[in-house]
Scaffold this motif. Structure first.
Motif, PDB file in Angstrom:
ATOM      1  N   GLU A 159       6.551   6.959   2.040  1.00  0.00           N
ATOM      2  CA  GLU A 159       6.731   6.590   0.634  1.00  0.00           C
ATOM      3  C   GLU A 159       5.532   7.089  -0.130  1.00  0.00           C
ATOM      4  O   GLU A 159       4.391   6.774   0.212  1.00  0.00           O
ATOM      5  N   SER A 216       5.572   7.411  -6.147  1.00  0.00           N
ATOM      6  CA  SER A 216       5.873   6.055  -6.647  1.00  0.00           C
ATOM      7  C   SER A 216       5.246   5.743  -8.003  1.00  0.00           C
ATOM      8  O   SER A 216       4.537   4.751  -8.157  1.00  0.00           O
ATOM      9  N   VAL A 217       5.494   6.613  -8.975  1.00  0.00           N
ATOM     10  CA  VAL A 217       4.876   6.459 -10.295  1.00  0.00           C
ATOM     11  C   VAL A 217       5.600   5.420 -11.131  1.00  0.00           C
ATOM     12  O   VAL A 217       6.760   5.107 -10.881  1.00  0.00           O
ATOM     13  N   ASN A 218       4.906   4.923 -12.137  1.00  0.00           N
ATOM     14  CA  ASN A 218       5.558   4.062 -13.122  1.00  0.00           C
ATOM     15  C   ASN A 218       6.151   4.962 -14.195  1.00  0.00           C
ATOM     16  O   ASN A 218       5.448   5.781 -14.776  1.00  0.00           O
ATOM     17  N   HIS A 223       9.211   5.336  -4.689  1.00  0.00           N
ATOM     18  CA  HIS A 223       9.498   3.962  -5.108  1.00  0.00           C
ATOM     19  C   HIS A 223       8.987   3.801  -6.545  1.00  0.00           C
ATOM     20  O   HIS A 223       7.947   3.182  -6.800  1.00  0.00           O
ATOM     21  N   TYR A 242       6.165  -7.340  -8.852  1.00  0.00           N
ATOM     22  CA  TYR A 242       5.898  -6.222  -7.944  1.00  0.00           C
ATOM     23  C   TYR A 242       6.059  -6.635  -6.476  1.00  0.00           C
ATOM     24  O   TYR A 242       6.714  -5.948  -5.684  1.00  0.00           O
ATOM     25  N   ASP A 281       8.797  -5.415  -3.584  1.00  0.00           N
ATOM     26  CA  ASP A 281       8.352  -4.810  -2.336  1.00  0.00           C
ATOM     27  C   ASP A 281       8.936  -5.537  -1.123  1.00  0.00           C
ATOM     28  O   ASP A 281       9.220  -4.909  -0.095  1.00  0.00           O
ATOM     29  N   TYR A 296       3.165   3.849   3.691  1.00  0.00           N
ATOM     30  CA  TYR A 296       3.066   3.657   2.241  1.00  0.00           C
ATOM     31  C   TYR A 296       1.800   4.360   1.775  1.00  0.00           C
ATOM     32  O   TYR A 296       0.699   3.835   1.970  1.00  0.00           O
ATOM     33  N   VAL A 333      -0.485   4.914  -0.781  1.00  0.00           N
ATOM     34  CA  VAL A 333      -0.809   4.264  -2.062  1.00  0.00           C
ATOM     35  C   VAL A 333      -2.326   4.035  -2.127  1.00  0.00           C
ATOM     36  O   VAL A 333      -2.965   3.789  -1.096  1.00  0.00           O
ATOM     37  N   GLN A 377      -4.927  -1.172  -3.544  1.00  0.00           N
ATOM     38  CA  GLN A 377      -3.796  -2.097  -3.344  1.00  0.00           C
ATOM     39  C   GLN A 377      -3.754  -2.650  -1.915  1.00  0.00           C
ATOM     40  O   GLN A 377      -2.737  -3.178  -1.474  1.00  0.00           O
ATOM     41  N   HIS A 429      -2.676  -6.304  -1.437  1.00  0.00           N
ATOM     42  CA  HIS A 429      -1.242  -6.459  -1.696  1.00  0.00           C
ATOM     43  C   HIS A 429      -0.432  -6.106  -0.432  1.00  0.00           C
ATOM     44  O   HIS A 429       0.466  -6.853  -0.036  1.00  0.00           O
ATOM     45  N   PHE A 430      -0.763  -4.988   0.179  1.00  0.00           N
ATOM     46  CA  PHE A 430       0.037  -4.571   1.343  1.00  0.00           C
ATOM     47  C   PHE A 430      -0.197  -5.467   2.556  1.00  0.00           C
ATOM     48  O   PHE A 430       0.737  -5.755   3.297  1.00  0.00           O
TER      49      PHE A 430
HETATM   50  N1  ARG Z   1       4.223   1.982  -8.944  1.00  0.00           N
HETATM   51  C1  ARG Z   1       3.066   1.427  -8.301  1.00  0.00           C
HETATM   52  C2  ARG Z   1       1.814   1.741  -9.104  1.00  0.00           C
HETATM   53  O1  ARG Z   1       1.825   2.684  -9.865  1.00  0.00           O
HETATM   54  C3  ARG Z   1       2.855   1.944  -6.919  1.00  0.00           C
HETATM   55  C4  ARG Z   1       3.938   1.616  -5.943  1.00  0.00           C
HETATM   56  C5  ARG Z   1       3.478   1.708  -4.537  1.00  0.00           C
HETATM   57  N2  ARG Z   1       4.496   1.396  -3.576  1.00  0.00           N
HETATM   58  C6  ARG Z   1       4.908   0.189  -3.236  1.00  0.00           C
HETATM   59  N3  ARG Z   1       5.895   0.094  -2.370  1.00  0.00           N
HETATM   60  N4  ARG Z   1       4.327  -0.882  -3.707  1.00  0.00           N
HETATM   61  O2  ARG Z   1       0.818   1.064  -8.937  1.00  0.00           O
END
Ligand code: ARG
Length: 572
Positions: free
Chosen positions: A117, A120-122, A157, A312, A316, A334, A336, A340, A343-344
């Protein structure tokens, strides 16, 4: 089987024969030529467990060690290391086999279903420099894992849900009515700023935006359609970047946060029934003893806000259930930002406690550091804004174009432009991939675009040099025998034979920089070989063999750079 595995098995057998059954051999490529080509470090641990003198055990292991046809010298070093020197004939056979096979004859694994993965942009905003590392690293991991035979699923994602989408859709409708939508949507950041300003300044617009959020969340078909249009538009911005950067990601890999909407109430209810939820200031929270906040209390993992909204973390959890139950993944990486990490950890621990993530499934956060400016702070524009990725990529290509033009002004411009793309993008990717992904690094155009040192231009240039040998060679035999006689030939052949080990090490550790150091070493050893051992001026079997070493070098550089998503060139 890789050479490392081959030697490993033999040392394990020798350890067992010397009275240390099941002891790990710990075989690795030697870090210096004086330690041989591979080194086994397992004797020390085994001796400790047996309460034996390590050197005495090492002697017994060597006496039992059968490396006939693989090594021509095995010696004990230091307190009990075993240094292994590969047999030149064995090396020659490995190089010949690699040349004769597809994809250098890399052994395939028992395939697992692996998801990478990444990106995974916003979707509310334009891609910026903060999205570069994850994209590049994720793509390299996709390529490496597929190359060794895994069944790889790419996943983007994307952040495509949340209250700001009500505002964006409202603004899209308004600017369309005013005939300005196409113009406005050219730059998502500007579009976002304008909508935010409207939202803050105009209560009627704010009401409309809020109304859209409610309708969106309740599944109103008309608003959903508008939201779809916005999402698709934002994704075309992303796709343009993926294409320019040469990432494998495409629309088929997108599965955004919104895909898990329907599962969220269900999974929160399940957490409640399992007794994992606590109510904290109106929110639904999972407290895990394992993770402490700054105050030293268990850190909160919030899955439902006061008022019922999901977050969020909830999405997930939905994604994990989908990935395990529907996709049946064995492994999920993942890719990322390291920030984070908590979080994971909370995510995986919660999912394991809830029984959604079986112990056998290997889900990992592949964290990465940040790209820094010369001041040691995250790199921004002069006015303190995020650097847009489109602009960064264009600048890389433009700088590479200047570089190529200064070296090779006589090439037609169209060709220089083509070369500049491969060099500029290659340099950007390589500068990133050649550093350990866990740490931050300082962004520097000059060093990444240098033709000297551990850079993409250096490796791309090394490749063109090997190719030019073939252009001059006229006749050569692709099936000629390889004969290793000179030290420079042997060192190059050892490095070439280690390609498979390195690719496997990258797949295991998800650390592409090992491959970069390796390719840099191959290119350096090729230069030494090229100086010490004339190729075109030698004759007969020697010439043919050296051409084979050159061919294997070119193939290794091309394949290795390809695994990093970097193109090679015939001239530059
Ligand atoms: N969209 C999130 C961000 O920009 C990152 C996502 C990462 N992936 C996930 N499965 N949480 O911070």
């Amino acid at each position: 089987m890789t050479i490392q595995q081959l030697i490993n098995d033999r040392v394990v057998a020798a350890l067992a024969a010397a009275g240390a059954p099941d002891a790990p051999a710990v075989v690795q490529p030697a870090s210096k030529p004086e330690f041989g080509d591979y080194q086994a470090n397992g004797v020390m641990g085994a001796a400790k467990a047996l309460k034996m003198n390590p050197r005495a055990l090492a002697e017994q292991v060597i006496a039992k060690l059968d490396l006939a046809g693989i090594a021509d010298k095995v010696e004990i070093a230091g307190p009990g290391f075993i240094n292994i020197h590969l047999d030149p004939t064995f090396l020659a056979t490995r190089v010949e086999a690699a040349l004769a096979a597809d994809a250098l004859g890399i052994a395939k694994v028992a395939p697992q279903k692996v998801m990478v993965e990444y990106s995974s942009v916003n979707l509310a905003k334009e891609m910026h420099i903060g999205h570069l590392r994850g994209g590049i690293i994720g793509d390299a991991l996709v390529r490496v894992n597929s190359f060794i035979g895994h069944d790889v699923v790419r996943q983007n994602h994307v952040g495509d849900w949340g209250t700001q989408f009500g505002m964006l859709v409202a603004h899209m409708v308004e600017s369309r009515a005013a005939g300005e939508a196409d113009l406005e949507l050219k730059d998502l950041d500007v579009f976002y700023k304008h909508s935010k300003k409207r939202f803050d300044d105009d209560p009627a617009f704010a009401d409309l935006a809020r109304d859209y959020v409610v309708r969106l969340q309740s599944g109103d078909a008309e608003v959903l359609e508008l939201w779809h249009q916005f999402v698709a538009l934002s994704l075309t911005h992303c796709n343009a970047i993926y294409q320019k950067l040469g990432l494998l990601l495409n629309d088929g890999d997108v599965r955004g946060e919104s895909a898990y909407n329907d599962d969220l109430p269900v999974l929160v209810e399940e957490l409640r029934q399992q007794g994992l939820l606590t109510e904290d200031q109106g929110a639904q929270v999972v407290f895990l003893e394992e993770f402490k906040n700054k105050e030293g209390e268990p850190a909160a993992f919030i899955v439902q806000k006061q008022g019922g909204g999901y977050l969020y973390a909830t999405t997930d959890l939905g994604a994990i259930r989908f990935r395990v139950n529907k996709l049946g993944l064995d492994r999920c990486l993942y890719v990322v930002d390291s920030r984070q990490s908590l979080h994971f950890q909370q995510l995986f621990t919660t999912a394991r406690k809830a029984g959604w993530l079986p112990q056998s499934a290997d889900f990992q956060h592949i964290g990465h550091g940040t790209i820094m400016g010369p001041d040691g702070k995250p790199l921004k524009t002069r006015s303190g804004e995020n650097i847009k990725l489109v602009e960064l990529l264009d600048e890389a290509i433009e700088r590479a174009f200047q570089l190529v033009s200064s070296k090779n002004a006589e090439l037609p411009e169209a060709e220089r432009r083509q070369i500049a793309e491969a060099v500029g993008i290659g340099a950007l990717k390589y500068a990133d991939l050649s550093k350990s992904r866990n740490t931050d690094y300082i962004f520097d155009w000059d060093s990444m675009l240098s033709f000297e040192g551990n850079t993409a231009p250096y490796l791309q240039y090394a490749y063109t040099r090997v190719q030019s040998v073939f252009r001059k060679a006229e006749d050569f035999d692709l099936a000629a025998k390889v004969v290793i006689a000179e030290p420079a030939e042997k060192q190059l052949a050892v490095a070439l034979a280690q390609f498979e080990d390195v690719v496997y090490a990258v797949a295991d550790s998800s650390q592409p920089h090992h491959l970069c150091s390796y390719l840099y070493n191959v290119a350096t050893l090729f230069s030494r070989f090229y100086e010490a051992c004339p190729i075109l001026k030698s004759e007969g079997a020697v010439r043919a063999s050296r051409l084979q070493l050159a061919a294997a070098t070119a193939k290794t550089l091309q394949t290795g750079l390809g695994l990093l998503g970097i193109a090679v060139l015939e001239t530059m």
